[in-house]
Write an enzyme that holds these catalytic residues in place. Structure first.
Site, mmCIF file in Angstrom:
data_model
loop_
_atom_site.group_PDB
_atom_site.id
_atom_site.type_symbol
_atom_site.label_atom_id
_atom_site.label_comp_id
_atom_site.label_asym_id
_atom_site.label_seq_id
_atom_site.Cartn_x
_atom_site.Cartn_y
_atom_site.Cartn_z
ATOM 1 N N ASP A 260 0.866 -1.185 0.000
ATOM 2 C CA ASP A 260 0.000 0.000 0.000
ATOM 3 C C ASP A 260 0.905 1.238 0.000
ATOM 4 O O ASP A 260 1.345 1.704 -1.057
ATOM 5 C CB ASP A 260 -0.893 -0.105 1.238
ATOM 6 C CG ASP A 260 -1.923 1.006 1.350
ATOM 7 O OD1 ASP A 260 -2.171 1.693 0.360
ATOM 8 O OD2 ASP A 260 -2.491 1.190 2.438
ATOM 9 N N LYS B 135 -0.655 -1.203 -4.793
ATOM 10 C CA LYS B 135 -1.433 0.011 -5.096
ATOM 11 C C LYS B 135 -0.439 1.106 -5.435
ATOM 12 O O LYS B 135 -0.040 1.888 -4.553
ATOM 13 C CB LYS B 135 -2.236 0.439 -3.861
ATOM 14 C CG LYS B 135 -3.227 -0.580 -3.329
ATOM 15 C CD LYS B 135 -3.951 0.006 -2.113
ATOM 16 C CE LYS B 135 -4.742 -1.013 -1.355
ATOM 17 N NZ LYS B 135 -5.315 -0.503 -0.100
ATOM 18 N N VAL C 159 -9.213 -3.323 0.103
ATOM 19 C CA VAL C 159 -9.679 -4.652 -0.332
ATOM 20 C C VAL C 159 -9.586 -5.655 0.815
ATOM 21 O O VAL C 159 -8.756 -5.513 1.717
ATOM 22 C CB VAL C 159 -8.875 -5.171 -1.558
ATOM 23 C CG1 VAL C 159 -9.181 -4.365 -2.802
ATOM 24 C CG2 VAL C 159 -7.368 -5.177 -1.288
ATOM 25 N N ARG D 105 -10.591 -12.485 6.049
ATOM 26 C CA ARG D 105 -9.399 -13.163 5.500
ATOM 27 C C ARG D 105 -9.762 -14.455 4.770
ATOM 28 O O ARG D 105 -9.058 -14.899 3.882
ATOM 29 C CB ARG D 105 -8.422 -13.513 6.628
ATOM 30 C CG ARG D 105 -7.775 -12.326 7.306
ATOM 31 C CD ARG D 105 -6.599 -12.805 8.144
ATOM 32 N NE ARG D 105 -6.159 -11.855 9.134
ATOM 33 C CZ ARG D 105 -5.334 -10.832 8.894
ATOM 34 N NH1 ARG D 105 -4.870 -10.629 7.681
ATOM 35 N NH2 ARG D 105 -4.971 -10.017 9.867
HETATM 36 P P1 IMP Z 1 1.981 -0.540 3.763
HETATM 37 O O1 IMP Z 1 3.115 -0.449 4.763
HETATM 38 O O2 IMP Z 1 1.154 0.711 3.773
HETATM 39 O O3 IMP Z 1 2.456 -0.911 2.373
HETATM 40 O O4 IMP Z 1 0.985 -1.613 4.281
HETATM 41 C C1 IMP Z 1 1.227 -2.929 4.232
HETATM 42 C C2 IMP Z 1 0.214 -3.708 5.018
HETATM 43 O O5 IMP Z 1 -1.013 -3.013 5.287
HETATM 44 C C3 IMP Z 1 -0.172 -4.890 4.193
HETATM 45 O O6 IMP Z 1 0.736 -5.959 4.380
HETATM 46 C C4 IMP Z 1 -1.557 -5.212 4.700
HETATM 47 O O7 IMP Z 1 -1.493 -6.038 5.834
HETATM 48 C C5 IMP Z 1 -2.125 -3.863 5.097
HETATM 49 N N1 IMP Z 1 -2.981 -3.337 4.001
HETATM 50 C C6 IMP Z 1 -2.675 -2.380 3.124
HETATM 51 N N2 IMP Z 1 -3.702 -2.173 2.260
HETATM 52 C C7 IMP Z 1 -4.664 -3.033 2.631
HETATM 53 C C8 IMP Z 1 -5.983 -3.312 2.098
HETATM 54 O O8 IMP Z 1 -6.475 -2.727 1.110
HETATM 55 N N3 IMP Z 1 -6.680 -4.286 2.738
HETATM 56 C C9 IMP Z 1 -6.212 -4.968 3.817
HETATM 57 N N4 IMP Z 1 -4.979 -4.752 4.328
HETATM 58 C C10 IMP Z 1 -4.221 -3.784 3.737
#
Ligand code: IMP
Length: 181
Positions: free
Chosen positions: A109, A137, A159, A171
């Protein structure tokens, strides 16, 4: 899917957006590439819990090269914390030095978790570090990150399903569902 399935969680509606059959194909394509690229490199697959557990279980059963598997649980602090460190809640139970590491993530994300976790892994002096994620994303990324193996780029929407949760739920869903505005 002729009519899109809807599930409701925590007062929100989520609409099926990636069917199980498409997910299966995405996973196979990723595994094919990894099997080719890592033949004779004996990689260590590092599953990032919790979200990646279902993706990892399917992906790793398509991997046919010699490899090791370990799991980690990380918590990333960013926003309020300028150092942006990751806290390792469960560390890998295998020596990571001088090995080819492949991080298995469910979704990227902001990319902060992966960015900081990759930094953390560098202290072990691995031969290489790559990431395989089912979903990314790109519009949400806040840091430059090299994602070699991405199943699918998706819009910046929330999502659930196939390991991904909303407050611990969802999940177990077979398809991936996108939050409806
Ligand atoms: P990041 O550090 O923002 O890239 O987030 C990573 C973690 O956030 C992922 O491994 C997911 O566990 C959670 N995450 C990010 N986007 C989503 C989503 O759309 N749905 C569910 N979990 C998400």
């Amino acid at each position: 899917m002729s009519q899109k399935q809807i599930v409701s969680l925590g007062g929100y509606d989520f609409e099926a957006s990636i069917e199980a059959s498409e997910i299966e194909q995405l996973v196979k394509n990723l595994a094919d590439r990894i099997n080719m690229d890592y033949d004779d490199r004996n990689p260590i697959f590092i599953i990032v819990l919790s979200g990646a557990f279902i993706f990892a279980a399917d992906l790793l059963r398509e991997i046919n090269i010699k490899s090791d598997i370990t799991v980690v649980k990380v918590k990333s602090y960013h926003g309020f914390n300028s150092t942006g460190e990751v806290k390792i809640l469960l560390a890998a139970d295998i020596d990571l030095s001088k090995r080819h590491l492949v991080i298995i993530e469910d979704i990227v994300d902001t990319a902060q978790t992966l960015h900081h976790f990759s930094d953390y892994l560098r202290q072990f002096d691995p031969l290489s570090i790559e990431t395989v994620c089912l979903l990314s994303k790109p519009d949400a990324h806040q840091v430059d990150i090299d994602l070699k193996y991405v199943g699918k780029d998706i819009p910046n929407d929330f999502v659930i399903g196939y390991g991904l949760d909303y407050n611990g739920q969802g999940r177990n869903l077979k398809h991936i569902f996108t939050k409806v505005d």
